[in-house]
Design an enzyme around this catalytic site. Structure first.
Site: not given
Ligand code: MIC
Ligand code: SF4
Length: 828
Positions: A95-96, A160, A448, A643, A645
């Site tokens: 999805d990312h 995640d 976010r 995140s 990550r």
């Molecule tokens: C996000 O919403 O910041 C992400 C991208 O989904 C991250 C995961 C990632 O950095 O791959 C998260 O929320 O953990």
């Molecule tokens: Fe994707 Fe993270 Fe955004 Fe949710 S918050 S849509 S998991 S990047």
């Protein structure tokens, strides 16, 4: 039929007796969170009355979910663990990695070509190890989990931070780094500090423009981005029961933005309706039989102050729609105050784009309510002023909303429907003109809004709101438009008011989908080949990190003293960098490039202590690495917010940073640092942050007697020759100290598995040989074979040297235990 029904049934069969035992030990009525935690203790974990916020406890989660951007690193590590199959039901969701540009169909085709290698890797690893695979376009991990895997009373982890979304279906669902997922998939215990408990009592009922999103926007305003750290937030009360299940999901989802370990709701009729509607009546039936165990004991909600560490009360009948932002999700402004706040703060008020959807807000209900506003555009002779985009959370939702005419309605206001993926939420948005870096405003229903997150433009002011309010603001094109009181002028010059949004909680005709996008793994995956091209710039097999050298760390340089907010987006940016999530060395080129240097207030410009020149952060750190000089990173409050990550921990580790010293950490990031064998330290006295000067060098003293609850010392050598020592705290327990000593949790695990594997042979073979096959090295060996001949030769030499280190490390326990003693003796 539901996935993994037997597993759920087995859990429900055991829940009543497990909870009864726990209640006896805790000796008081239990919250829902405690019921779920206590009924998921690992088999080797002794049942006791755990100290909230104190005890480290071993759990056995029911399942694991991973999204493509984090799954790459998680699965590279899992491959190193040498297990034949995952120990619990696990899934991967693509999805990312899909850039939102022209629209779903084309964007998906591009992603499938550009990221083919990564998708092929993920699907083949999934196939091999028994992991369910959701292909690109199937949907966003959390929406797909809610629709298919979440179940009341369950416990899951996911790579995640928004895994917490599944709390909407009454789970304890926790976001973690990949290394934690590896523990659970390998059948090991998963460790978590027993959380504190925050109760949120919802009274009254939502109406008009207020929505579930406003509940969490309000909570974020009250608790701030670090107010939930180390805590589970449990929602209850008549207001909670009246919310839809997906609304509950939205609230839990954004609990990540207050740093909460997770959030959850007790099982109720809304969850039953959602389970039935998503084809899981069988789970609802099972859940109904153990209903009283899937919510708190009645005494708890009657007297919450007695059972929660903190209680917050919100009256939904009085709740106003909110706009949170810019640049932080906890800057909450009720819509009635937005005019004055925008004027006071100089926020650009023209709304350029409204974006709805994401894992947070793309339920049928969200889309239906937003569509009811879009419909009024034509009905009332209006014209939508801003651009408008939709990212559906899953193919199931997309297919159903198309069938029910909502996509057609959005089409009429000129909306662009992007793929069922993260898209603009994570900077995978090819926004026209973003490169000009103009000051502008966007509103979205994501979670976010950190600087640069959505389009890479640091001057984009992003505000978070409900999909309904986003739609209204996009129609008005004005951030200060308050739909509850203000009028719009239509094409005919008439003053019109938008009617409050309406929409069904669930589709009356039921959900439908043609191709949900799921691929089940092979029954026996042992013959499946995992595809990794050694010449790839996207994927790189992992080399184990070096174990600790057994002595205090001396002569460390300052890489950066980060000023203010330093989220994981600042430490390891997403957007175009998502491309390198499977290649540690390449992604390390984004290390801390978003962080502000305290000394010159610039981004990605730090002093190279060896040359005195300013350079980009990764270049400076590579220069230190080349000279074998370690460094430290200094940070402010809530360092690593956002995140899950683990790249934000692995990159500094890979490039030779030895410690991260901050005022406070976000939970997942602190654990990620520990897992990767890094030192995560906090100032015992926060004011000491001011003692760190740009040209200082540092020693970290006390490592030879590194033990739980015992602070370490940082000796600061100033450039004028003076020196001072400060106390630095840590939260490592004995187990985590072993990770530090062994180089990483994975190294320690690999050694343990290897020792187990070789146990019977150990009697025959000499002990050294018996521990010579850690699974981690099998992968390394395979990799060495595959690289081009010349390189391979060099690499093999390197690896051989490394093997020695690893072999030493395998006997780590003895060595690590002996080393401190020796030094301690010497000191005396
Ligand atoms: C996000 O919403 O910041 C992400 C991208 O989904 C991250 C995961 C990632 O950095 O791959 C998260 O929320 O953990
Ligand atoms: Fe994707 Fe993270 Fe955004 Fe949710 S918050 S849509 S998991 S990047």
């Amino acid at each position: 039929m539901a996935f993994d029904l037997d597993m759920i049934k087995a859990l429900y069969d055991q829940m009543p007796s497990r909870i009864a035992k726990a209640r006896k030990v805790v000796n008081k009525p239990l919250t829902l969170s405690e019921k779920i935690l206590y009924s998921h203790l690992h088999a080797d974990q002794k049942l006791e009355n755990f100290g909230r916020g104190k005890s480290y406890v071993d759990f056995a989660p029911d399942r694991v979910a991973m999204q493509d951007a984090t799954a790459q690193m998680a699965l590279l590590q899992f491959m190193s663990a040498g297990r034949p199959k995952v120990a619990v039901p696990s899934t991967v969701h693509c999805d990312h990695l899909i850039v939102a540009k022209t629209g779903a169909k084309d964007d998906l085709t591009v992603a499938n070509t550009e990221s083919k290698e990564v998708f092929d890797f993920l699907s083949s690893v999934s196939n091999k190890y028994g992991i369910g695979f959701w292909k690109p376009g199937a949907g966003i991990i959390h929406q797909v989990v809610l629709e298919n895997y979440a179940f009341p009373g369950g416990m899951m982890i996911g790579t995640d931070s928004h895994t917490v979304n599944a709390g909407g279906l009454g789970m304890v669902a926790i976001g973690v780094g990949g290394a934690d997922a590896v523990d659970v998939m390998s059948g090991m215990a998963w460790e978590l500090k027993f959380p504190k408990l925050i109760g949120v009592k919802l009274t009254g009922k939502l109406s008009g423009w207020a929505s579930a999103k406003d509940v969490i926007l309000k909570v974020a305003g009250i608790l701030t981005v670090k107010g939930g750290t180390g805590a589970i937030v449990e929602y209850f009360g008549e207001g909670a029961i009246a919310l839809s299940c997906t609304g509950k999901g939205t609230i839990c989802n954004m609990g990540a933005e207050i740093g909460a370990t997770t959030s959850t709701f007790g099982y109720d009729a809304s969850m039953e309706r959602y389970l039935n509607s998503t084809g899981r009546a069988d789970i609802a039936k099972l859940a109904n039989k153990v209903k009283e165990h899937l919510t708190a004991d009645p005494e708890v909600y009657a007297n919450p102050e007695k059972y929660f560490d903190q209680v917050v009360e919100i009256n939904l009948s009085e709740l106003e729609p909110h706009l949170n932002g810019p640049f932080t999700p906890d800057l909450a402004t009720p819509i009635s105050k937005i005019k004055e706040e925008a004027a006071k703060n100089g926020w650009p008020t023209k709304v350029e784009v409204g974006l709805i959807g994401s894992c947070t807000n793309s339920s049928y209900e969200d889309i239906a309510r937003a569509a009811s506003l879009a419909k009024q555009v034509a009905d009332k002779g209006l014209k939508t002023k801003a651009e408008f985009t939709i990212t559906p959370g899953s193919e199931k939702v997309r297919y159903t909303i198309e069938r029910d005419g909502f996509i057609g309605t959005f089409d009429k206001i000129g909306a662009k429907v992007f793929a069922n993926a993260c898209g603009p939420c994570i900077g995978m948005w090819s926004r026209v003109g973003a490169e000009k870096k103009e000051k502008n405003t966007i509103v979205h229903s994501f979670n976010r809004n950190f600087q640069s997150r959505n389009d890479g433009n640091p001057n984009t002011y992003a505000f978070v709101a409900s999909p309904e309010l986003v739609t209204a603001l996009a129609i008005a094109g004005d951030l200060t438009f308050n739909p509850t009181t203000d009028f719009l002028t239509n094409e005919r010059g008439e003053k019109v008011k938008l009617d409050p949004p309406t929409g069904d909680e669930l589709p009356t005709k039921g959900f439908d989908v043609k191709d949900p996008g799921f691929i089940a793994p092979a029954k026996d995956g042992s013959k499946v080949q995992v595809k990794v091209n050694p010449a790839s710039d996207r994927l790189q097999l992992l080399d184990p990190f070096k174990p600790w050298e057994g002595k205090d760390l001396k002569g460390l340089r300052l890489l950066i003293k980060a000023k203010g907010k330093c989220t994981t987006d600042h430490i390891s940016m997403a957007g175009k960098w998502l491309k390198y999530r499977g290649h540690l060395d390449n992604i390390s080129n984004n290390l801390l490039i978003g962080a502000t240097n305290f000394y010159n207030e610039k981004i990605n410009s730090v002093k190279n202590g060896l040359t005195g020149q300013y350079d980009e952060v990764p270049n400076v750190q590579r220069a230190y690495k080349a000279k074998g000089i370690g460094s430290i990173v200094v940070g402010d409050e809530n360092y690593g917010e956002g995140s899950s990550r683990e790249h934000a921990a692995m990159e500094p580790r890979h490039l030779g940073v030895r410690a991260i010293l901050v005022k406070s950490f976000a939970r997942i990031h602190e654990t990620n640092l520990k897992k990767q064998g890094m030192l995560g330290l906090t100032f015992a006295n926060k004011e000491d942050y001011n003692k760190i000067k740009e040209d200082d060098t540092f020693d970290i003293v006390g490592l030879t007697s590194f033990s739980p609850d015992k602070p370490l010392t940082l000796v600061i050598h100033h450039s004028d020759g003076s020196e001072e020592s400060i106390m630095v705290n840590h939260t490592y327990n004995a187990n985590q100290i072993e990770w530090f000593k062994g180089g990483s949790a994975l190294n320690v695990m690999g050694a343990k598995f290897a020792a187990e594997k070789n146990k019977p042979a150990a009697k025959k073979a000499a002990p050294k040989k018996a521990v010579k096959k850690p699974a981690a090295r099998k992968v390394v060996a395979r990799k060495a074979k595959k690289v081009a001949p010349k390189k391979a030769a060099k690499k093999v030499v390197k690896k051989a040297a490394k093997k020695k280190v690893v072999a030493k490390k395998v006997a780590k326990k003895k060595a690590a235990k002996k080393a401190p003693k020796k030094v301690a003796k010497k000191k005396k």
